[in-house]
Scaffold this motif. Structure first.
Motif, PDB file in Angstrom:
ATOM      1  N   LEU A 124       0.822  -1.212   0.000  1.00 38.38           N
ATOM      2  CA  LEU A 124       0.000   0.000   0.000  1.00 38.38           C
ATOM      3  C   LEU A 124       0.856   1.263   0.000  1.00 38.38           C
ATOM      4  O   LEU A 124       0.518   2.263  -0.638  1.00 38.38           O
ATOM      5  CB  LEU A 124      -0.925   0.006   1.226  1.00 38.38           C
ATOM      6  N   SER A 125       1.954   1.233   0.725  1.00 36.92           N
ATOM      7  CA  SER A 125       2.780   2.429   0.871  1.00 36.92           C
ATOM      8  C   SER A 125       3.784   2.599  -0.265  1.00 36.92           C
ATOM      9  O   SER A 125       4.208   3.725  -0.554  1.00 36.92           O
ATOM     10  CB  SER A 125       3.525   2.389   2.208  1.00 36.92           C
ATOM     11  N   LEU A 126       4.171   1.506  -0.931  1.00 35.10           N
ATOM     12  CA  LEU A 126       5.188   1.592  -1.978  1.00 35.10           C
ATOM     13  C   LEU A 126       4.797   2.535  -3.124  1.00 35.10           C
ATOM     14  O   LEU A 126       5.616   3.376  -3.530  1.00 35.10           O
ATOM     15  CB  LEU A 126       5.493   0.194  -2.525  1.00 35.10           C
ATOM     16  N   PRO A 127       3.582   2.463  -3.689  1.00 36.99           N
ATOM     17  CA  PRO A 127       3.232   3.396  -4.769  1.00 36.99           C
ATOM     18  C   PRO A 127       3.291   4.864  -4.333  1.00 36.99           C
ATOM     19  O   PRO A 127       3.693   5.735  -5.120  1.00 36.99           O
ATOM     20  CB  PRO A 127       1.796   2.994  -5.136  1.00 36.99           C
ATOM     21  N   VAL A 128       2.900   5.139  -3.087  1.00 35.81           N
ATOM     22  CA  VAL A 128       2.950   6.510  -2.579  1.00 35.81           C
ATOM     23  C   VAL A 128       4.395   6.973  -2.477  1.00 35.81           C
ATOM     24  O   VAL A 128       4.726   8.120  -2.805  1.00 35.81           O
ATOM     25  CB  VAL A 128       2.250   6.610  -1.210  1.00 35.81           C
ATOM     26  N   ALA A 129       5.275   6.078  -2.016  1.00 32.04           N
ATOM     27  CA  ALA A 129       6.697   6.420  -1.913  1.00 32.04           C
ATOM     28  C   ALA A 129       7.298   6.688  -3.286  1.00 32.04           C
ATOM     29  O   ALA A 129       8.087   7.623  -3.472  1.00 32.04           O
ATOM     30  CB  ALA A 129       7.449   5.289  -1.214  1.00 32.04           C
ATOM     31  N   ILE A 130       6.919   5.870  -4.279  1.00 35.63           N
ATOM     32  CA  ILE A 130       7.417   6.062  -5.643  1.00 35.63           C
ATOM     33  C   ILE A 130       6.934   7.395  -6.200  1.00 35.63           C
ATOM     34  O   ILE A 130       7.697   8.137  -6.840  1.00 35.63           O
ATOM     35  CB  ILE A 130       6.973   4.900  -6.543  1.00 35.63           C
ATOM     36  N   VAL A 273       6.513  11.151   3.319  1.00 36.71           N
ATOM     37  CA  VAL A 273       6.092  11.081   4.725  1.00 36.71           C
ATOM     38  C   VAL A 273       4.790  10.293   4.836  1.00 36.71           C
ATOM     39  O   VAL A 273       4.628   9.455   5.735  1.00 36.71           O
ATOM     40  CB  VAL A 273       5.924  12.497   5.313  1.00 36.71           C
ATOM     41  N   LEU A 274       3.854  10.538   3.916  1.00 36.00           N
ATOM     42  CA  LEU A 274       2.579   9.818   3.922  1.00 36.00           C
ATOM     43  C   LEU A 274       2.799   8.316   3.730  1.00 36.00           C
ATOM     44  O   LEU A 274       2.135   7.490   4.386  1.00 36.00           O
ATOM     45  CB  LEU A 274       1.664  10.353   2.822  1.00 36.00           C
ATOM     46  N   SER A 275       3.736   7.953   2.850  1.00 35.63           N
ATOM     47  CA  SER A 275       4.008   6.528   2.623  1.00 35.63           C
ATOM     48  C   SER A 275       4.556   5.874   3.885  1.00 35.63           C
ATOM     49  O   SER A 275       4.204   4.732   4.205  1.00 35.63           O
ATOM     50  CB  SER A 275       4.994   6.357   1.461  1.00 35.63           C
ATOM     51  N   LEU A 276       5.412   6.594   4.611  1.00 35.32           N
ATOM     52  CA  LEU A 276       5.966   6.055   5.850  1.00 35.32           C
ATOM     53  C   LEU A 276       4.893   5.903   6.917  1.00 35.32           C
ATOM     54  O   LEU A 276       4.837   4.889   7.622  1.00 35.32           O
ATOM     55  CB  LEU A 276       7.089   6.970   6.354  1.00 35.32           C
ATOM     56  N   VAL A 277       4.036   6.924   7.042  1.00 41.14           N
ATOM     57  CA  VAL A 277       2.938   6.855   8.018  1.00 41.14           C
ATOM     58  C   VAL A 277       1.997   5.710   7.672  1.00 41.14           C
ATOM     59  O   VAL A 277       1.563   4.950   8.553  1.00 41.14           O
ATOM     60  CB  VAL A 277       2.173   8.198   8.061  1.00 41.14           C
TER      61      VAL A 277
END
Length: 287
Positions: A124-130, A273-277
């Motif tokens: 879930l967080s990987l696409p946001v981090a990319i 930051v959102l991906s980490l949260v």
């Protein structure tokens, strides 16, 4: 309750110390060679931490000393690349956000090394981090500065260190492990110093002060209060607080270095930051 609040304050202080370390490193590397900086910073920091773990170090089996040293060498590779990136970058805060991706990359490296599949939170967080990485690096078309590539490589190596260090933490206390690893990072700095050009002998007083800041505040004090905080606070809370490191670095870079950080980069930083949260909160709900 009081103990938990104190732990959160310790972690908050650790993030501030780490952010100060980014600026200190940038100033020091203007006049001191990479090898001399790494050797001086990490050997001195290791010696400062030694009184907190001396007795436990003496009682450690040789095999644990060797394991800690090998993990320390991996950390050294990451730090050497990070130091080079800090030296050549024109935007320190971008590097801080890229380095924070190590937490997202770690489940992938854990999958590769230990064959443990990432949980739902990772996917879930990987696409946001990319997306965040793209926004940070997209300049007049797809263009990534060489320093950003190096920061990304350092972040990948740091993620491997996270995985192996976590595995090692089941066998050795954190103070002893950190002390040994810092010592070996410093020793690799000595080797680099011997093969590179000599450091400028006319080092200015401000740079000496920044070097002392990097040793006492950004390294020794940072790891000491971080260890104390993590002992008192739940892991998910600890991870959330540690996300503040690149945020503090951004604020300090804007104020002290006068870096430019436009809306696109700000959105990229926010996405990271959102991906980490997302990763931390979803991991808590779906371990």
């Amino acid at each position: 309750m009081l103990s938990r609040v104190r732990g959160e304050l310790y972690l908050l202080l650790a993030t501030l110390c780490a952010a100060v370390g980014w600026l200190a490193s940038k100033f020091v590397l203007q006049e001191i060679s990479s090898g001399a900086f790494i050797a001086g910073r990490f050997i001195l920091a290791s010696l400062l931490l030694l009184p907190f773990c001396y007795r436990r170090l003496r009682a450690l089996p040789s095999i644990l000393l060797v394991k800690s040293a090998l993990v320390g060498l991996l950390l050294a590779f990451s730090i050497h690349i990070w130091v080079y990136s800090v030296r050549i970058t024109n935007n320190l805060s971008e590097g801080a956000f890229i380095m924070s991706l190590a937490m997202i990359i770690a489940p992938l490296t854990r999958w590769l090394i230990l064959n443990v599949r990432p949980n739902r939170a990772f996917w879930l967080s990987l696409p946001v981090a990319i997306l965040g990485m793209v926004l940070l690096t997209l300049k007049n078309g797809w263009h990534i500065d060489i320093s950003q590539w190096y920061f990304l490589l350092s972040s990948f190596l740091l993620s491997i260190h996270f995985v192996l260090n976590k595995h090692l933490s089941d066998e050795i206390d954190s103070y002893s492990s950190i002390c040994i690893q810092m010592l070996f990072v410093g020793m690799t700095g000595i080797l680099l110093f011997l093969v590179e050009e000599k450091t400028n002998s006319n080092i200015s007083e401000p740079v000496i002060i920044w070097f002392l800041v990097s040793v006492f505040i950004a390294t020794s004090l940072r790891y000491l209060v971080q260890s104390l905080g993590q002992y008192k606070v739940k892991p998910e809370v600890s991870s959330l607080i540690m996300i503040l490191e690149p945020v503090w670095t951004l604020i300090l870079s804007l104020i002290i270095l006068g870096e430019s950080f436009g809306m696109q980069k700000l959105l990229g930083a926010a996405a990271i930051v959102l991906s980490l949260v997302t990763y931390i909160l979803v991991s808590k709900k779906y371990p």
